[in-house]
Scaffold this motif. Structure first.
Motif, PDB file in Angstrom:
ATOM      1  N   CYS A  96       0.785  -1.301  -0.192  1.00 56.02           N
ATOM      2  CA  CYS A  96      -0.180  -0.079  -0.126  1.00 56.02           C
ATOM      3  C   CYS A  96       0.861   1.283  -0.002  1.00 56.02           C
ATOM      4  CB  CYS A  96      -0.833  -0.034   1.101  1.00 56.02           C
ATOM      5  SG  CYS A  96      -1.681   1.592   1.392  1.00 56.02           S
ATOM      6  N   GLU A  98       0.059   4.221   0.834  1.00 57.97           N
ATOM      7  CA  GLU A  98      -0.445   4.907   2.092  1.00 57.97           C
ATOM      8  C   GLU A  98       0.326   4.456   3.540  1.00 57.97           C
ATOM      9  OE1 GLU A  98      -2.808   7.617   1.647  1.00 57.97           O
ATOM     10  OE2 GLU A  98      -3.301   8.151   3.702  1.00 57.97           O
ATOM     11  N   CYS A  99      -0.040   3.181   3.494  1.00 56.21           N
ATOM     12  CA  CYS A  99       0.757   2.661   4.933  1.00 56.21           C
ATOM     13  C   CYS A  99       1.534   1.504   4.720  1.00 56.21           C
ATOM     14  CB  CYS A  99      -0.726   2.164   5.754  1.00 56.21           C
ATOM     15  SG  CYS A  99      -1.451   0.865   4.872  1.00 56.21           S
ATOM     16  N   CYS A 101       1.381  -1.275   3.984  1.00 53.70           N
ATOM     17  CA  CYS A 101       1.086  -2.596   4.506  1.00 53.70           C
ATOM     18  C   CYS A 101       0.712  -3.633   3.105  1.00 53.70           C
ATOM     19  CB  CYS A 101      -0.375  -2.950   5.208  1.00 53.70           C
ATOM     20  SG  CYS A 101      -1.789  -2.596   4.082  1.00 53.70           S
ATOM     21  N   CYS A 117      -4.306  -0.254  -0.080  1.00 56.75           N
ATOM     22  CA  CYS A 117      -5.197  -1.481   0.617  1.00 56.75           C
ATOM     23  C   CYS A 117      -6.593  -0.967   0.799  1.00 56.75           C
ATOM     24  CB  CYS A 117      -4.482  -1.658   1.827  1.00 56.75           C
ATOM     25  SG  CYS A 117      -4.624  -0.453   3.061  1.00 56.75           S
ATOM     26  N   CYS A 120      -7.039   2.114   3.348  1.00 56.00           N
ATOM     27  CA  CYS A 120      -6.525   3.351   2.888  1.00 56.00           C
ATOM     28  C   CYS A 120      -7.469   3.984   1.608  1.00 56.00           C
ATOM     29  CB  CYS A 120      -5.337   3.155   2.327  1.00 56.00           C
ATOM     30  SG  CYS A 120      -4.204   3.098   3.766  1.00 56.00           S
TER      31      CYS A 120
HETATM   32 ZN   LIG Z   1      -2.970   1.141   3.346  1.00 59.73          ZN
END
Ligand SMILES: [Zn+2]
Length: 126
Positions: A96, A98-99, A101, A117, A120
């Protein structure tokens, strides 16, 4: 930096899917562009039934707008695919943006070009 847990074989599979998809979309965009500007065609040798009746003009214009809308969606998708291919090259595909993961394989299989993900993605859409 977390390394992607997706093995190379799988990444290669997604890469193939993305390349195929890209090719198809590029082809579609070209087709739509051709369809959207028939007046630019100078070859009168085209006898594939492009005779237009006055009554069909309105329908045709609607179709054209629809096609152009479709083309812009395609372009957006194309950008996503290009980004995904870059992520493959960079070795962080499947993570992901953003995060960081891992994006579930199920989600990638349905949409191999997603950058986020589900969590997000939902955050972005709100
Ligand atoms: Zn994410």
């Amino acid at each position: 930096m977390p390394k992607t847990k997706i093995d190379k074989k799988k990444v290669l599979k997604y890469q193939t899917i993305l390349m195929d998809l890209k090719e198809k979309i590029v082809h579609d965009i070209k087709k739509i562009a051709d369809h959207a500007s028939p007046s630019e065609r100078s070859d009168s040798g085209d006898v594939s039934g492009h005779v237009m009746h006055l009554a069909d003009v309105a329908t045709d214009m609607y179709d054209r707008e629809f096609s152009l809308g479709l083309a812009s969606n395609d372009r957006e998708l194309l950008q996503k695919i290009d980004k995904a291919l870059k992520r493959i090259e960079a070795g962080n595909f499947g993570l992901c943006e953003e995060c960081g993961c891992e994006i579930p394989a199920r989600r990638l299989e349905a949409l191999p070009y997603v950058a986020f993900c589900l969590k997000c993605q939902e955050k972005h859409e709100k």
